[in-house]
Write a protein that holds these residues in place. Structure first.
Motif, mmCIF file in Angstrom:
data_model
loop_
_atom_site.group_PDB
_atom_site.id
_atom_site.type_symbol
_atom_site.label_atom_id
_atom_site.label_comp_id
_atom_site.label_asym_id
_atom_site.label_seq_id
_atom_site.Cartn_x
_atom_site.Cartn_y
_atom_site.Cartn_z
ATOM 1 N N PHE A 25 18.626 75.814 -7.238
ATOM 2 C CA PHE A 25 18.073 75.915 -5.984
ATOM 3 C C PHE A 25 16.861 76.813 -5.959
ATOM 4 N N PRO A 26 16.884 78.144 -6.592
ATOM 5 C CA PRO A 26 15.732 78.953 -6.360
ATOM 6 C C PRO A 26 14.435 78.558 -7.192
ATOM 7 N N GLN A 27 14.562 77.581 -7.955
ATOM 8 C CA GLN A 27 13.480 76.805 -8.814
ATOM 9 C C GLN A 27 13.663 75.579 -8.809
ATOM 10 N N TRP A 28 13.705 75.159 -7.476
ATOM 11 C CA TRP A 28 14.288 73.465 -7.648
ATOM 12 C C TRP A 28 13.372 72.580 -8.208
ATOM 13 N N ASP A 29 11.936 72.812 -7.564
ATOM 14 C CA ASP A 29 10.930 71.850 -7.978
ATOM 15 C C ASP A 29 10.569 71.706 -9.450
ATOM 16 N N GLY A 30 10.803 72.959 -10.000
ATOM 17 C CA GLY A 30 10.574 72.991 -11.627
ATOM 18 C C GLY A 30 11.686 72.433 -12.524
ATOM 19 N N VAL A 31 12.830 72.322 -11.745
ATOM 20 C CA VAL A 31 13.994 71.924 -12.697
ATOM 21 C C VAL A 31 14.928 70.679 -12.179
ATOM 22 N N LYS A 32 14.353 69.876 -11.026
ATOM 23 C CA LYS A 32 15.190 69.163 -10.363
ATOM 24 C C LYS A 32 15.022 67.744 -11.372
ATOM 25 N N ASP A 33 14.116 67.448 -12.000
ATOM 26 C CA ASP A 33 14.517 66.466 -13.005
ATOM 27 C C ASP A 33 14.791 66.542 -14.374
ATOM 28 N N SER A 34 15.069 67.837 -14.667
ATOM 29 C CA SER A 34 15.846 68.115 -16.098
ATOM 30 C C SER A 34 17.014 67.551 -16.474
ATOM 31 N N LYS A 35 17.233 67.212 -17.814
ATOM 32 C CA LYS A 35 18.512 66.685 -18.200
ATOM 33 C C LYS A 35 19.828 67.740 -17.753
#
Length: 322
Positions: A25-35
């Motif tokens: 959640f703290p870095q949502w935009d950067g990780v939301k589409d990660s595997k």
């Protein structure tokens, strides 16, 4: 042994919660589409993080604030007061009052088995959010099914976040087309389902075609509430988790339901199949259904291809039922 399994499950859930809250959640935009995030998402969303996940997954591209919600909520209160006094001077005011009357009719029908939606703070919040949305989007107003969408979010989120999420979700998903009743756009969504159905379950698709059971006869209610009206609440929540990851899961969920009841549907009459799909049993095996939904072969890429194909087709045959 059972206690040991429950303890192990509890430890796994706590671990997942920590991963969502501290790492994702703290870095949502950067990780939301990660595997990694997709894998964790598919493993099942812990109840404790569902509100934050839904809010972040929907986003707020419209940049709506709690203050804006409060402004529209107060306008809704004023319209209701004018309605109580029998005041309606313009066509717009009459339309707003008609929408409020429809809301009043639908509130008792929304999750009728849940007492907290029949009276008390949650019922008041449900009414306030729907009334505020009528003020925010008078061109959309209120439509049947909208109360279920709002109520589903209210089970997990506060009223401010629900209004913000509602406006954004309708803006970016199939729901706006359904609530505004735009036949051409609804036809595209039903065509996507029809194409995915024919590809995934050809034998059952052929049977449905032979008995004249077309998508608009049973899918409409599923889609307009994202299954929240048709399925037990615990299963509907899991489908919402998936749907908010990507819209392809709306169709995968519908096809998963057909897979779940395939033995009852193959060879069944129009009346038998129609009744089953519009009155789904309450004792559905949740684990089995979710596994079947995840087994449906409809990737994001394939979904995009089918959607593009559907947009280029004549979809006038998919006329929504009145």
């Amino acid at each position: 042994k059972r206690r040991k399994e429950e303890a192990e499950h509890e430890r796994n859930v706590c671990k997942q919660v920590g991963e969502w809250e501290n790492d994702i959640f703290p870095q949502w935009d950067g990780v939301k589409d990660s595997k990694r995030v997709r894998k964790l998402w598919l493993e099942g969303v812990p109840e404790k993080v569902r509100a934050d996940l839904w809010r972040l997954a929907i986003g707020n591209s419209l940049q709506i604030t709690p203050d804006l919600y409060n402004i529209f909520r107060q306008r809704g209160v004023a319209v209701r007061e004018a309605m109580r006094k029998g005041i309606a001077r313009t066509a717009e005011e009459e339309a707003e009052q008609t929408a409020l009357e429809s809301i009043d009719i639908d509130l008792p029908r929304t999750f009728p088995s849940f007492q907290f939606f029949q009276e008390g703070p949650l019922m008041e919040s449900l009414a306030s959010i729907l009334e505020a949305y009528v003020q925010y989007r008078p061109d959309v107003g209120y439509a049947q099914g909208m109360s279920y969408v709002v109520a589903m979010m209210l089970l997990h989120m506060n009223a401010d976040d629900v209004f913000i999420s509602l406006a954004n979700l309708l803006h970016q998903s199939h729901l706006l087309s359904f609530f505004r009743v735009v036949p051409q756009e609804i036809g595209v969504y039903l065509r996507v389902y029809d194409l995915a159905f024919s590809d995934a379950l050809p034998a059952l698709y052929s049977h449905f075609t032979s008995i004249g059971l077309h998508p608009q006869f049973y899918v409409y209610d599923w889609f307009i509430t994202v299954f929240s009206k048709s399925l037990p609440i615990n299963i509907a929540c899991c489908i919402w988790d998936l749907f908010l990851m990507h819209p392809c899961w709306l169709y995968k969920s519908a096809l998963g339901l057909l897979l779940h009841f395939e033995k009852d549907l193959v060879g069944g009459s129009f009346d038998a199949c129609f009744h089953l799909l519009t009155h789904l049993p309450k004792d559905i095996d949740q684990a089995r259904l979710l596994n079947l939904i995840k087994s449906v072969r409809l990737s994001r890429k394939k979904y995009e291809s089918i959607h593009k194909k559907a947009c280029a087709m004549d979809n006038s045959c998919f006329i929504p039922m009145a």
